[in-house]
Design an enzyme around this catalytic site. Structure first.
Site, PDB file in Angstrom:
ATOM      1  N   HIS A  45     -21.597  29.972  -7.786  1.00 33.64           N
ATOM      2  CA  HIS A  45     -21.266  29.123  -8.924  1.00 33.64           C
ATOM      3  C   HIS A  45     -22.515  28.446  -9.487  1.00 33.64           C
ATOM      4  CE1 HIS A  45     -17.101  29.628  -7.918  1.00 33.64           C
ATOM      5  NE2 HIS A  45     -17.279  29.101  -6.726  1.00 33.64           N
ATOM      6  N   HIS A  57     -26.499  23.639 -13.870  1.00 33.24           N
ATOM      7  CA  HIS A  57     -25.543  24.299 -14.774  1.00 33.24           C
ATOM      8  C   HIS A  57     -26.389  24.754 -15.961  1.00 33.24           C
ATOM      9  CE1 HIS A  57     -22.085  22.439 -12.607  1.00 33.24           C
ATOM     10  NE2 HIS A  57     -22.972  21.482 -12.391  1.00 33.24           N
ATOM     11  N   HIS A  74     -27.740  18.266 -11.473  1.00 37.37           N
ATOM     12  CA  HIS A  74     -26.964  17.208 -10.831  1.00 37.37           C
ATOM     13  C   HIS A  74     -27.510  16.939  -9.430  1.00 37.37           C
ATOM     14  CE1 HIS A  74     -23.362  18.374 -13.577  1.00 37.37           C
ATOM     15  NE2 HIS A  74     -24.173  17.498 -14.148  1.00 37.37           N
TER      16      HIS A  74
HETATM   17  F1  3TV Z   1     -20.178  17.082  -4.868  1.00 38.78           F
HETATM   18  C1  3TV Z   1     -20.260  18.035  -5.798  1.00 38.78           C
HETATM   19  C2  3TV Z   1     -20.457  17.674  -7.130  1.00 38.78           C
HETATM   20  F2  3TV Z   1     -20.580  16.389  -7.432  1.00 38.78           F
HETATM   21  C3  3TV Z   1     -20.138  19.333  -5.454  1.00 38.78           C
HETATM   22  S1  3TV Z   1     -19.972  19.800  -3.747  1.00 38.78           S
HETATM   23  C4  3TV Z   1     -18.403  19.252  -3.306  1.00 38.78           C
HETATM   24  C5  3TV Z   1     -17.322  20.060  -3.846  1.00 38.78           C
HETATM   25  C6  3TV Z   1     -16.246  20.289  -2.834  1.00 38.78           C
HETATM   26  C7  3TV Z   1     -20.196  20.291  -6.413  1.00 38.78           C
HETATM   27  F3  3TV Z   1     -20.059  21.581  -6.076  1.00 38.78           F
HETATM   28  C8  3TV Z   1     -20.388  19.927  -7.730  1.00 38.78           C
HETATM   29  F4  3TV Z   1     -20.440  20.901  -8.639  1.00 38.78           F
HETATM   30  C9  3TV Z   1     -20.521  18.614  -8.088  1.00 38.78           C
HETATM   31  S2  3TV Z   1     -20.811  18.119  -9.724  1.00 38.78           S
HETATM   32  O1  3TV Z   1     -19.701  17.372 -10.189  1.00 38.78           O
HETATM   33  O2  3TV Z   1     -22.049  17.401  -9.696  1.00 38.78           O
HETATM   34  N1  3TV Z   1     -20.972  19.374 -10.634  1.00 38.78           N
HETATM   35 ZN    ZN Z   2     -22.781  19.914 -11.184  1.00 38.60          ZN
END
Ligand code: 3TV
Ligand code: ZN
Length: 499
Positions: free
Chosen positions: A87, A114, A138
């Site tokens: 992803h 992203h 992020h």
């Molecule tokens: F914590 C995450 C995020 F904040 C994670 S890992 C926990 C998911 C079970 C993630 F994959 C994310 F994509 C994000 S995000 O909101 O920062 N995109």
């Molecule tokens: Zn993210």
């Protein structure tokens, strides 16, 4: 385990189902974002992220401190794991890295990206006045004062704090090269390589004091509304070539899959703001004209208490305007005097406490506990789910109405007190209806009138052309909403528009 259809009660079961069955999700196609909520109910709930950070949502909050990060300067011999999880491109981070300037300590867990595609270099998740940047980073942190690790924190409303960095195409960025040079080692899903530590601070913009702040969610399933979002105002730049590394080097498929799928455009579209506000740490500089200043929770509490049980004459005299989304909403002097005159016709002061509404607004947070989430954030999503469910099952209108009248205004009130939303006019009306006095009636009338006036004034200001720039953005990125005559002020919308 069979997966039941959506009701508030089976939220937990659905989540469990998804975890056990490892429900797949993607960014497009039959498992794309519009289908996420089938397996991940929170994705269809409230307080979702990302959002379009629009000028009209902004409230200047002078109490927001500059972001301070600790131990971000990692040494060369600290090994980090760079991975492709199908992803995103992700880097694991040591928990000694943390944010020290928030109410709690938040330890770092990972950072990820992203991005768009080679043909469309627009893949940021947050947008600013509809402008989508090339990419977004992020940096995910968890509340280590309260939770032992990210897994424990991820579904708690005060669990996560994510730093969002908007990325534009420009100069070559040597900091990004620290990991992009290894990108070909993680072309396929689940591949990982070790990379040497470096100064993670160099991935952030120079200014950590200018940012947008709001309560939101994970932008990927399971979309828990557990994130305190900080999106920096200033983007960082990477070169076109560096952007192409993201967009063309990675696959969302496994190395052994016969069909390969390029990993690109891994962003979720902006979600409704509902009645959230976005706090901003900056005001001056690039002239955020019209940015409202947030009323402090203390002032809100005092005014609302007065609205509930206090002297309405005093409120009309000095405090009422502060209840409105602040900025230009002072009641016209003549209206205030009119109201004051009326109240001088001497009504006995209402001394009686009206404990039910106020006390409930303070204690309600414990009523609606869902197993996965605990407080005010969850009321919004609980409410949305309940109304959705009731409407879908053709439940009696009266029941929906009763829920709105009895519960939602208080949710809104709680949300407002926490600086997370504006207090909608129907809610004030609801409160005032509990005080069927002439003053209450007059106050209600004046509020409506003041808001009508404000609408007229802001329409006139808009019609007379831009007074100044919005956050230094180009005219193309300025709000594109039609004039407010087509859009009633949110406070004048009916109850169903509230949070
Ligand atoms: F914590 C995450 C995020 F904040 C994670 S890992 C926990 C998911 C079970 C993630 F994959 C994310 F994509 C994000 S995000 O909101 O920062 N995109
Ligand atoms: Zn993210």
């Amino acid at each position: 385990m069979g997966c039941l259809r959506f009701t508030p009660i089976v939220v937990l079961q659905l989540t469990l189902c998804s975890v056990l069955q490892g429900a797949k999700w993607k960014y497009s196609g039959p498992e794309g974002e519009h289908h996420w909520s089938k397996h991940y109910p929170y994705c269809g709930g409230a307080f979702q992220s990302p959002i379009d950070i629009k000028s009209e949502l902004l409230r200047f909050d002078p109490t927001l401190r500059p972001i301070e990060v600790q131990n971000y300067n990692l040494s060369l011999n600290e090994q980090l794991t760079l991975g492709n999880n199908g992803h995103s491109l992700q880097i694991s981070l040591p928990s000694k890295m943390h944010i020290s300037s928030l109410r709690h300590r938040y330890n770092a867990a990972q950072l990820h990206f992203h991005w768009g595609s080679s043909g469309r270099p627009a893949g940021s998740e947050h947008t600013v006045n509809s402008k989508q940047y090339a990419a977004e980073m992020h940096v995910v942190h968890y509340n280590s004062d309260k939770y032992a690790n990210i897994s424990m924190a991820v579904d708690k409303s005060d669990g996560l704090a994510v730093l969002g960095v908007l990325i534009e195409i420009g100069e070559f960025n040597p900091a990004f090269e620290q990991f992009l040079k290894f990108i070909n080692g993680v072309k396929y899903r689940d591949q990982k390589v070790q990379v040497s530590g470096f100064n993670i601070r160099t991935l952030l913009p120079a200014r950590l004091d200018e940012y947008y702040r709001y309560d939101g969610s994970l932008t990927t399933p399971p979309c828990y509304p557990s994130v305190l979002w900080t999106v920096f105002r200033n983007p960082v730049a990477i070169s076109q070539k560096q952007f192409f590394s993201f967009a063309t080097a990675l696959y969302s498929s496994y190395a052994q899959d016969s069909a390969t799928a390029l990993l690109h455009s891994n962003y979720r579209k902006p979600q409704p703001a509902d009645s959230r506000v976005v706090l901003v740490s900056f005001k001056e500089g690039r002239g955020l004209y019209g940015t409202h200043t947030v009323t402090s929770p203390f002032t809100r509490k005092r005014i609302i208490q007065q609205l509930l049980v206090g002297d309405l004459a005093d409120l009309a005299d000095e405090g009422l305007y502060q209840l409105l989304p602040s900025g230009s909403q002072k009641l016209h002097a003549d209206e205030r005097n009119e109201l004051k005159d009326m109240q001088n016709l001497a009504k006995p002061k209402q001394q009686l406490l009206n404990p039910s509404l106020w006390k409930k607004s303070q204690t309600n947070r414990y009523v609606g506990k869902l197993a996965l989430a605990e407080d005010t954030l969850c009321y919004g999503s609980l409410k949305q789910r309940v109304s959705h469910q009731l409407r879908h099952s053709h439940a009696e209108n009266e029941l929906v109405q009763a829920l709105r009248d009895a519960v939602f205004p208080e949710l809104n009130l709680k949300s407002y007190l926490d600086c997370k939303s504006d207090l909608a006019l129907p809610t004030i009306r609801h409160i005032l209806r509990g005080r069927p006095t002439d003053e209450a009636f007059e106050l209600d009338r004046s509020l409506t009138k003041a808001l009508m006036n404000q609408r007229k004034t802001s329409a006139a200001v808009k019609q007379n052309g831009p007074v100044t720039k919005y956050g230094g953005l180009s005219p193309a990125t300025a709000p594109r909403k039609p004039l407010s005559k087509d859009y009633p002020h949110p406070w004048l919308l009916p109850m169903e528009w509230e949070d």
